[in-house]
Design an enzyme around this catalytic site. Sequence first.
Site, PDB file in Angstrom:
ATOM      1  N   GLY A 175       0.829  -1.200   0.000  1.00 34.08           N
ATOM      2  CA  GLY A 175       0.000   0.000   0.000  1.00 34.08           C
ATOM      3  C   GLY A 175       0.864   1.251   0.000  1.00 34.08           C
ATOM      4  N   GLY A 222       4.806   1.283  -0.167  1.00 33.37           N
ATOM      5  CA  GLY A 222       5.596   0.887  -1.330  1.00 33.37           C
ATOM      6  C   GLY A 222       5.530  -0.603  -1.606  1.00 33.37           C
ATOM      7  N   GLY A 227      -2.747  -2.785  -7.086  1.00 30.90           N
ATOM      8  CA  GLY A 227      -1.904  -3.982  -7.057  1.00 30.90           C
ATOM      9  C   GLY A 227      -1.748  -4.597  -8.449  1.00 30.90           C
ATOM     10  N   ASP A 228      -2.815  -4.565  -9.226  1.00 29.29           N
ATOM     11  CA  ASP A 228      -2.734  -5.086 -10.603  1.00 29.29           C
ATOM     12  C   ASP A 228      -1.753  -4.249 -11.412  1.00 29.29           C
ATOM     13  OD1 ASP A 228      -4.838  -6.584  -9.636  1.00 29.29           O
ATOM     14  OD2 ASP A 228      -6.339  -5.248 -10.507  1.00 29.29           O
TER      15      ASP A 228
END
Length: 324
Positions: A230, A233, A259-260
């Site tokens: 998140g 980093g 995240g993707d």
Amino acid sequence: MIVTLTANPSLDRTVELTAALAVGEVQQAAAAREDAGGKGINVARVLAAAGDDVLAVLPLAEGDPYAAAAEGLVPLVAVPVSGRVRANLTITDPEGTTTKLNLPGATLSAAEQEALIDAVVAACAEHHPSWLALCGSLPQGTSPSFYVDVIRAVRTRVDAPPLIAVDTSGDALTETVAHGYPDLIKPNELELAELVGQTLPADVPIEQAVNVLARDLVPHKVGAALITLGGDGAVLVRDDVWHASIPPGVQVRSTVGAGDSSLAGFLHAFSRGGSEQELLVSAVRHGSATASLPGTQLATPDDLPGGTVAVTHLSAAHTSQKGT
Ligand SMILES: Nc1ncnc2c1ncn2[C@@H]1O[C@H](COP(=O)(O)OP(=O)(O)OP(=O)(O)O)[C@@H](O)[C@H]1O
Ligand SMILES: O=P(O)(O)OC[C@@]1(O)O[C@H](CO)[C@@H](O)[C@@H]1O
């Protein structure tokens, strides 16, 4: 070429609030949007925007409204199924807090699961991708070892099979790591802790905590781990272990797809021969760019933050804790 599989796609509905979500109250929403989502579609979209060749495989019923939302986004291989794509709901507020409600999704029959695996094998055999990314939760009706079945089918039926990245969670991730030897996994810190069955050490910085937990995974059970943190980093555990902080000045609007985008950033840099640091920096810059955009709006090269990403060397991954 990079092929993605979205076993459980989602029509992502996002509602933007002008104040924090007040549970149990009536609130006025400022705006709403709808995006054709699902992790593999998102990864393919970010890669395509960055100039990579992609192909996204997904199950899709004839007449499903998802098809119209996905039209023209990325080249698709739609495997006909009977169940409709789920709708997932995201609620965002001005502070950047993202609340997400994910539905279980359609049920796939055994024949539909086989057809999906065959489509992935055919895509890999025809296009010889450098990577296959297996992304997201599994639909109802599948076993938690579905991604293991996909990996085995690709590795046994495709000449020169691609490297395989897996971004999933819970039992599906546990099974894949236990039996599939993925070349890359992309858990966040909570998914990693669940995977290794340990709690995150609280007395050290988060990047050191995930480094400790990932040591037993790389390279014994997975080739590499990109662990996203998140706003803290990400950490890459490969030959060496690196931590990258987020660039300064990122204003978070919706973390959906962040995240993707990290995974896409990694794959994009990999396909250009990047060093480990460059793979990680690309992951963090793409993730942070998407976090600064509303809904499931995904990073394009124009959105990438300009500030410097600080990278720290944490340790050599393969020296692990043997003998200590
Ligand atoms: N608050 C934030 N500020 C800046 N960047 C962020 C923030 N949250 C996420 N990011 C960026 O996005 C990347 C991925 O975030 P995160 O670890 O939340 O992924 P995730 O848990 O897989 O999320 P999702 O599955 O919802 O996409 C981070 O490594 C970072 O680059
Ligand atoms: O239920 P899954 O498959 O784990 O996650 C689905 C999902 O949250 O993932 C994407 C963001 O990463 C969204 O487009 C989608 O709604």
